[in-house]
Motif scaffolding. Structure first.
Motif, PDB file in Angstrom:
ATOM      1  N   GLU A 210       0.814  -1.217   0.000  1.00  0.00           N
ATOM      2  CA  GLU A 210       0.000   0.000   0.000  1.00  0.00           C
ATOM      3  C   GLU A 210       0.848   1.268   0.000  1.00  0.00           C
ATOM      4  O   GLU A 210       0.384   2.334  -0.415  1.00  0.00           O
ATOM      5  CB  GLU A 210      -0.938   0.008   1.207  1.00  0.00           C
ATOM      6  CG  GLU A 210      -0.221   0.031   2.552  1.00  0.00           C
ATOM      7  CD  GLU A 210      -1.204   0.031   3.719  1.00  0.00           C
ATOM      8  OE1 GLU A 210      -0.736   0.262   4.857  1.00  0.00           O
ATOM      9  OE2 GLU A 210      -2.406  -0.185   3.498  1.00  0.00           O
ATOM     10  N   ARG A 211       2.100   1.175   0.397  1.00  0.00           N
ATOM     11  CA  ARG A 211       2.982   2.344   0.356  1.00  0.00           C
ATOM     12  C   ARG A 211       3.415   2.683  -1.069  1.00  0.00           C
ATOM     13  O   ARG A 211       3.782   3.830  -1.361  1.00  0.00           O
ATOM     14  CB  ARG A 211       4.228   2.112   1.203  1.00  0.00           C
ATOM     15  CG  ARG A 211       3.984   1.909   2.685  1.00  0.00           C
ATOM     16  CD  ARG A 211       5.269   1.488   3.385  1.00  0.00           C
ATOM     17  NE  ARG A 211       5.755   0.190   2.883  1.00  0.00           N
ATOM     18  CZ  ARG A 211       6.951  -0.318   3.183  1.00  0.00           C
ATOM     19  NH1 ARG A 211       7.789   0.369   3.969  1.00  0.00           N
ATOM     20  NH2 ARG A 211       7.311  -1.503   2.716  1.00  0.00           N
ATOM     21  N   PHE A 212       3.362   1.688  -1.964  1.00  0.00           N
ATOM     22  CA  PHE A 212       3.950   1.854  -3.277  1.00  0.00           C
ATOM     23  C   PHE A 212       2.993   1.530  -4.425  1.00  0.00           C
ATOM     24  O   PHE A 212       3.402   1.505  -5.586  1.00  0.00           O
ATOM     25  CB  PHE A 212       5.189   0.952  -3.425  1.00  0.00           C
ATOM     26  CG  PHE A 212       6.141   1.006  -2.264  1.00  0.00           C
ATOM     27  CD1 PHE A 212       6.546   2.224  -1.730  1.00  0.00           C
ATOM     28  CD2 PHE A 212       6.624  -0.169  -1.693  1.00  0.00           C
ATOM     29  CE1 PHE A 212       7.435   2.267  -0.655  1.00  0.00           C
ATOM     30  CE2 PHE A 212       7.510  -0.139  -0.623  1.00  0.00           C
ATOM     31  CZ  PHE A 212       7.912   1.081  -0.098  1.00  0.00           C
ATOM     32  N   ALA A 213       1.724   1.303  -4.144  1.00  0.00           N
ATOM     33  CA  ALA A 213       0.792   0.807  -5.159  1.00  0.00           C
ATOM     34  C   ALA A 213       0.549   1.806  -6.282  1.00  0.00           C
ATOM     35  O   ALA A 213       0.347   1.417  -7.434  1.00  0.00           O
ATOM     36  CB  ALA A 213      -0.532   0.415  -4.505  1.00  0.00           C
ATOM     37  N   THR A 214       0.539   3.096  -5.974  1.00  0.00           N
ATOM     38  CA  THR A 214       0.320   4.126  -6.995  1.00  0.00           C
ATOM     39  C   THR A 214       1.489   5.105  -6.979  1.00  0.00           C
ATOM     40  O   THR A 214       2.259   5.165  -6.003  1.00  0.00           O
ATOM     41  CB  THR A 214      -0.978   4.905  -6.749  1.00  0.00           C
ATOM     42  OG1 THR A 214      -0.824   5.716  -5.570  1.00  0.00           O
ATOM     43  CG2 THR A 214      -2.164   3.965  -6.581  1.00  0.00           C
TER      44      THR A 214
ATOM     45  N   GLU B 165      11.784   5.161   1.748  1.00  0.00           N
ATOM     46  CA  GLU B 165      11.694   3.722   1.991  1.00  0.00           C
ATOM     47  C   GLU B 165      11.869   2.939   0.695  1.00  0.00           C
ATOM     48  O   GLU B 165      12.587   1.936   0.650  1.00  0.00           O
ATOM     49  CB  GLU B 165      10.330   3.358   2.617  1.00  0.00           C
ATOM     50  CG  GLU B 165      10.030   4.088   3.917  1.00  0.00           C
ATOM     51  CD  GLU B 165       9.052   5.226   3.698  1.00  0.00           C
ATOM     52  OE1 GLU B 165       7.922   5.138   4.232  1.00  0.00           O
ATOM     53  OE2 GLU B 165       9.420   6.193   2.981  1.00  0.00           O
ATOM     54  N   LEU B 166      11.211   3.396  -0.374  1.00  0.00           N
ATOM     55  CA  LEU B 166      11.284   2.676  -1.633  1.00  0.00           C
ATOM     56  C   LEU B 166      12.694   2.738  -2.215  1.00  0.00           C
ATOM     57  O   LEU B 166      13.203   1.735  -2.740  1.00  0.00           O
ATOM     58  CB  LEU B 166      10.280   3.258  -2.636  1.00  0.00           C
ATOM     59  CG  LEU B 166      10.242   2.577  -4.013  1.00  0.00           C
ATOM     60  CD1 LEU B 166       9.981   1.077  -3.885  1.00  0.00           C
ATOM     61  CD2 LEU B 166       9.172   3.233  -4.904  1.00  0.00           C
ATOM     62  N   ARG B 167      13.326   3.885  -2.097  1.00  0.00           N
ATOM     63  CA  ARG B 167      14.687   4.001  -2.628  1.00  0.00           C
ATOM     64  C   ARG B 167      15.635   3.016  -1.921  1.00  0.00           C
ATOM     65  O   ARG B 167      16.471   2.384  -2.569  1.00  0.00           O
ATOM     66  CB  ARG B 167      15.204   5.434  -2.475  1.00  0.00           C
ATOM     67  CG  ARG B 167      16.494   5.679  -3.238  1.00  0.00           C
ATOM     68  CD  ARG B 167      16.986   7.120  -3.077  1.00  0.00           C
ATOM     69  NE  ARG B 167      17.890   7.475  -4.162  1.00  0.00           N
ATOM     70  CZ  ARG B 167      19.160   7.114  -4.252  1.00  0.00           C
ATOM     71  NH1 ARG B 167      19.684   6.345  -3.299  1.00  0.00           N
ATOM     72  NH2 ARG B 167      19.897   7.470  -5.271  1.00  0.00           N
ATOM     73  N   GLU B 168      15.492   2.877  -0.630  1.00  0.00           N
ATOM     74  CA  GLU B 168      16.362   1.957   0.114  1.00  0.00           C
ATOM     75  C   GLU B 168      16.146   0.521  -0.336  1.00  0.00           C
ATOM     76  O   GLU B 168      17.109  -0.233  -0.544  1.00  0.00           O
ATOM     77  CB  GLU B 168      16.083   2.091   1.617  1.00  0.00           C
ATOM     78  CG  GLU B 168      16.990   1.217   2.474  1.00  0.00           C
ATOM     79  CD  GLU B 168      16.756   1.433   3.965  1.00  0.00           C
ATOM     80  OE1 GLU B 168      17.357   0.684   4.762  1.00  0.00           O
ATOM     81  OE2 GLU B 168      15.979   2.335   4.328  1.00  0.00           O
ATOM     82  N   ILE B 169      14.892   0.143  -0.548  1.00  0.00           N
ATOM     83  CA  ILE B 169      14.586  -1.233  -0.967  1.00  0.00           C
ATOM     84  C   ILE B 169      15.135  -1.487  -2.381  1.00  0.00           C
ATOM     85  O   ILE B 169      15.752  -2.527  -2.644  1.00  0.00           O
ATOM     86  CB  ILE B 169      13.067  -1.466  -0.934  1.00  0.00           C
ATOM     87  CG1 ILE B 169      12.558  -1.395   0.517  1.00  0.00           C
ATOM     88  CG2 ILE B 169      12.714  -2.816  -1.568  1.00  0.00           C
ATOM     89  CD1 ILE B 169      11.035  -1.372   0.630  1.00  0.00           C
TER      90      ILE B 169
END
Length: 369
Positions: free
Chosen positions: A262-266, A276-280
């Motif tokens: 849900e943090r990255f769905a759109t 957070e997404l950049r780290e992953i």
């Protein structure tokens, strides 16, 4: 076409048209020539500054001192034979030298005059226009560089290049107008307007929403992931423009579950949770090289590319069949340039003359006039 301009924006304008077949006469200062003849290193094998080569192929050169009566008369005679005059002097400078282009246009109504200035012909008329200063004053430097770093210029004289394209468009439009009506016109371009128009979504954020963009490094303010990310041996540029592309990308990385997080769905979610997404993503990309990720992503129809040097970029274009390098020759001197970027079908033969030596065509032009 009579080219009374110097340095980059004006000479690039006339070269654009010379590539398309215009007969361009470049007027230069006796003994010194265009400033860029001395702008080196680097210099080509024949001693020509590569900066000068950038904007002066397919032209003829004549050295004229129009401060002298004979030189002034020669300029006026050349204007009388011209369809287009390009100049980038400070407003009023040519008039003070005895070259009143507006008065000439009244006597020669079919003449097209293209004037390139730094900051227009009104309040900014007296301000000299250099690309670096225009980048600073326009706000381009304010949005270029690392988030916490100093403002940075772009790595090429981008404002001059954009102004040359704008003035080329303006001249072509003026030629079309003349074909229809028989009337010439004055085409005015200034560096500040060209770069402000090119700021696109960044300047529209200010005009349309009152938002003042700031530096974000390689991060896009409205899209995620759309930035450079570290692979095991260097950075890659990742441009993911929609949700399907994001799903395909994270699946390729071995993390398909991220597309349903849900943090990255759109895209708005991804922008809101960028750290957070950049780290992953960085952790996943660290498992392989930039070259390998590029190959895998291209095979999956994703816009990902490693950060190349200019030389590597030329090699890539050659591999893709774009053939960017043009072989030139002038008076027995071979040189190279970057090919005119537009392809035409059916094709026509473009001239391939290298840049002229100072006053190389002076005698022939004087004899003709």
């Amino acid at each position: 076409m009579l080219d009374l301009s110097r340095v980059l924006a004006g000479p690039l304008t006339s070269m654009n048209l010379a590539d398309l077949g215009a007969d361009v006469i470049k007027v230069e200062r006796p003994g010194a020539g265009d400033d860029t003849r001395q702008w080196g290193p680097p210099f080509a094998e024949d001693g020509t500054a590569t900066y000068f080569q950038t904007a002066n192929r397919n032209k003829r050169s004549i050295a004229i001192d129009f401060r002298e009566p004979a030189g002034l008369q020669l300029i006026l005679d050349l204007i009388a034979e011209s369809d287009v005059v390009v100049e980038n002097y400070l407003p009023g400078a040519l008039e003070r030298a005895g070259i009143d282009l507006e008065a000439i246009r009244k006597e020669q109504p079919s003449l097209i005059v293209a004037s390139i200035t730094g900051f227009g012909s009104a309040g900014g008329a007296s301000r000299p226009g250099y690309d670096f200063v225009a980048q600073a004053l326009s706000g381009l430097m304010h949005v270029t560089g690392e988030r916490d770093g100093e403002a940075m210029k772009v790595g090429v004289a981008l404002v001059d290049v954009l102004a040359s394209k704008d003035s080329t468009i303006g001249i072509l439009a003026a030629l079309q107008h003349r074909d229809r009506t028989g009337e010439g016109m004055r085409v005015e371009v200034n560096l500040l307007s060209s770069i402000q128009a090119a700021l696109a979504n960044q300047i529209q954020a200010t005009v349309g929403a009152g938002v003042e963009p700031t530096r974000l490094g390689n991060v896009h303010p409205s899209i995620m992931p759309y930035e450079s990310l570290p692979a095991s041996d260097g950075e890659i540029a990742v441009a993911i423009g929609n949700n399907k592309q994001f799903r395909d990308f994270v699946t390729l990385l071995g993390r398909p579950e991220l597309a349903d997080d849900e943090r990255f769905a759109t895209n708005p979610d991804r922008v809101a949770h960028r750290p957070e997404l950049r780290e992953i993503l960085s952790e996943a990309l660290a498992s392989d090289t930039a070259e390998n990720w590029q190959e895998r992503c291209v095979a999956a129809n994703l816009a990902v590319g490693k950060v190349n040097t200019i030389g590597e970029g030329i090699e890539l274009a050659q591999e893709l069949g774009i053939d960017p390098v043009l072989e030139l020759e002038r008076d027995g001197v071979a040189s190279k340039g970057i090919r005119h970027p537009v392809r035409y079908t059916p094709a026509f033969d473009m001239p391939t003359a290298g840049p002229p030596a100072l006053d190389a065509d002076g005698d022939a032009i004087r004899d003709r006039v």
